[in-house]
Scaffold this motif. Sequence first.
Motif, mmCIF file in Angstrom:
data_model
loop_
_atom_site.group_PDB
_atom_site.id
_atom_site.type_symbol
_atom_site.label_atom_id
_atom_site.label_comp_id
_atom_site.label_asym_id
_atom_site.label_seq_id
_atom_site.Cartn_x
_atom_site.Cartn_y
_atom_site.Cartn_z
ATOM 1 N N VAL A 1 0.819 -1.213 0.000
ATOM 2 C CA VAL A 1 0.000 0.000 0.000
ATOM 3 C C VAL A 1 0.852 1.262 0.000
ATOM 4 C CG1 VAL A 1 -1.645 1.326 1.384
ATOM 5 C CG2 VAL A 1 -1.996 -1.124 1.039
ATOM 6 N N ASP A 2 1.890 1.293 0.810
ATOM 7 C CA ASP A 2 2.679 2.516 0.971
ATOM 8 C C ASP A 2 3.773 2.673 -0.079
ATOM 9 O OD1 ASP A 2 1.164 2.977 3.192
ATOM 10 O OD2 ASP A 2 2.757 2.671 4.661
ATOM 11 N N VAL A 3 4.254 1.562 -0.619
ATOM 12 C CA VAL A 3 5.419 1.608 -1.511
ATOM 13 C C VAL A 3 5.056 1.236 -2.944
ATOM 14 C CG1 VAL A 3 7.720 0.672 -1.942
ATOM 15 C CG2 VAL A 3 6.998 1.152 0.403
ATOM 16 N N ILE A 4 4.622 -0.014 -3.145
ATOM 17 C CA ILE A 4 4.443 -0.538 -4.504
ATOM 18 C C ILE A 4 3.368 0.206 -5.275
ATOM 19 C CG2 ILE A 4 3.884 -2.574 -5.878
ATOM 20 C CD1 ILE A 4 6.628 -2.632 -4.473
ATOM 21 N N LEU A 5 2.270 0.535 -4.621
ATOM 22 C CA LEU A 5 1.162 1.177 -5.335
ATOM 23 C C LEU A 5 1.470 2.616 -5.739
ATOM 24 C CD1 LEU A 5 -1.992 -0.210 -3.486
ATOM 25 C CD2 LEU A 5 -1.001 -0.938 -5.674
ATOM 26 N N THR A 6 2.584 3.164 -5.264
ATOM 27 C CA THR A 6 3.055 4.462 -5.769
ATOM 28 C C THR A 6 4.199 4.273 -6.757
ATOM 29 O OG1 THR A 6 2.390 5.581 -3.726
ATOM 30 C CG2 THR A 6 3.998 6.715 -5.118
ATOM 31 N N ARG A 7 5.082 3.323 -6.489
ATOM 32 C CA ARG A 7 6.149 3.050 -7.465
ATOM 33 C C ARG A 7 5.590 2.615 -8.817
ATOM 34 N NH1 ARG A 7 10.525 -0.693 -4.333
ATOM 35 N NH2 ARG A 7 11.201 0.841 -2.778
ATOM 36 N N ASP A 8 4.494 1.868 -8.793
ATOM 37 C CA ASP A 8 3.932 1.348 -10.052
ATOM 38 C C ASP A 8 3.518 2.482 -10.999
ATOM 39 O OD1 ASP A 8 2.801 -1.041 -11.607
ATOM 40 O OD2 ASP A 8 1.023 0.195 -11.362
ATOM 41 N N PRO A 9 2.696 3.442 -10.573
ATOM 42 C CA PRO A 9 2.386 4.540 -11.501
ATOM 43 C C PRO A 9 3.579 5.427 -11.812
ATOM 44 C CG PRO A 9 1.384 4.952 -9.356
ATOM 45 C CD PRO A 9 1.894 3.541 -9.339
ATOM 46 N N PHE A 10 4.486 5.589 -10.854
ATOM 47 C CA PHE A 10 5.712 6.351 -11.121
ATOM 48 C C PHE A 10 6.477 5.733 -12.288
ATOM 49 C CE2 PHE A 10 10.346 6.216 -10.141
ATOM 50 C CZ PHE A 10 10.671 7.527 -10.465
ATOM 51 N N MET A 11 6.697 4.419 -12.239
ATOM 52 C CA MET A 11 7.451 3.780 -13.304
ATOM 53 C C MET A 11 6.679 3.779 -14.617
ATOM 54 S SD MET A 11 10.096 2.509 -14.536
ATOM 55 C CE MET A 11 11.071 2.588 -13.029
ATOM 56 N N HIS A 12 5.367 3.590 -14.561
ATOM 57 C CA HIS A 12 4.593 3.633 -15.803
ATOM 58 C C HIS A 12 4.538 5.053 -16.381
ATOM 59 C CE1 HIS A 12 3.642 -0.501 -15.948
ATOM 60 N NE2 HIS A 12 2.891 -0.519 -14.868
ATOM 61 N N ARG A 13 4.636 6.042 -15.525
ATOM 62 C CA ARG A 13 4.758 7.413 -16.032
ATOM 63 C C ARG A 13 6.056 7.556 -16.821
ATOM 64 N NH1 ARG A 13 6.730 12.100 -13.258
ATOM 65 N NH2 ARG A 13 6.643 11.012 -11.248
ATOM 66 N N LEU A 14 7.125 6.964 -16.317
ATOM 67 C CA LEU A 14 8.385 6.973 -17.064
ATOM 68 C C LEU A 14 8.269 6.166 -18.349
ATOM 69 C CD1 LEU A 14 11.072 6.557 -14.240
ATOM 70 C CD2 LEU A 14 9.986 8.646 -15.098
ATOM 71 N N ASP A 15 7.550 5.040 -18.297
ATOM 72 C CA ASP A 15 7.344 4.234 -19.501
ATOM 73 C C ASP A 15 6.648 5.046 -20.588
ATOM 74 O OD1 ASP A 15 8.412 1.986 -18.243
ATOM 75 O OD2 ASP A 15 6.452 1.211 -17.641
ATOM 76 N N ILE A 16 5.605 5.765 -20.195
ATOM 77 C CA ILE A 16 4.851 6.559 -21.171
ATOM 78 C C ILE A 16 5.719 7.675 -21.746
ATOM 79 C CG2 ILE A 16 2.910 8.164 -21.403
ATOM 80 C CD1 ILE A 16 1.377 6.384 -19.417
ATOM 81 N N CYS A 17 6.505 8.300 -20.893
ATOM 82 C CA CYS A 17 7.390 9.360 -21.384
ATOM 83 C C CYS A 17 8.435 8.800 -22.338
ATOM 84 C CB CYS A 17 8.058 10.074 -20.209
ATOM 85 S SG CYS A 17 6.939 11.150 -19.277
#
Length: 257
Positions: A162-178
């Motif tokens: 809840v505190d770590v993975i669920l924020t890292r996941d959109p962070f990394m996918h934001r980088l993927d999209i960029c």
Amino acid sequence: MTTPALPRSDAPPHRPGLDRDTATRLAATEYTRCADLMARLEPRHWSAPTMNTGWDVRDTAGHMLGMVQMMSTLPQLLGQMATSMRQSRKDKAPVSIDHLTALQVQRNAGLSTAELLQRWRDLAPKAVRGRARIPGFLRGRSMPEAQLVGGQLERWTFAYLVDVILTRDPFMHRLDICAATGLDPQPDAEHDGRLVADVVRDWAQRHKQPCRLTLTGPAGGDWNTGGDPIVLDALDFCRIVSGRGTGTGLLTTAVPF
């Protein structure tokens, strides 16, 4: 055909290195940044292929929305988890994450990009509140299913998810999209730098070796416990340890996103 058993870590379940208030703030900010990025996408961007095998930008966004939907209400959380775990057992898969993400992409495939963005904006605050409301007695418990990281099964507490993975996941996918569209992720020290620092902490705890790590760029920093120097861009570091790039030495240590 019998699926070969995967190696299991004998380490205790992973727990977050972030306090709850910081984790909640980072989650809210990351959701906002993802919405801002999606709003910047042009029609041609949505069909661009990403580093996630078989996914274009539109599929990636559908998965990201699915994660927000999952945490916005308890029925969504229980429903998505039950459906994906049931399908993974049917397929004799060691973990259900691929079934979960496929379910999310499929369920959101019929939305227009405008509808997807609006649902994101509507549900993101609910997802932040839903994550923050996970009770303490549950946060400390191990999740019922082991997670596959770097070819090895390991255990997480619900708090780590809840505190770590669920924020890292959109962070990394934001980088993927960029990376797929050529857009600038616009990293900064206050938000992205805090996420990167937590990835470094996790990485160091996993490899347990001395290292002089210098990450460049706005989200970078310096960590020195001795050992050989490693110097590279902060976002590239995250891409490598997430499995999106190739590293050598300590950079082969995988970190979950």
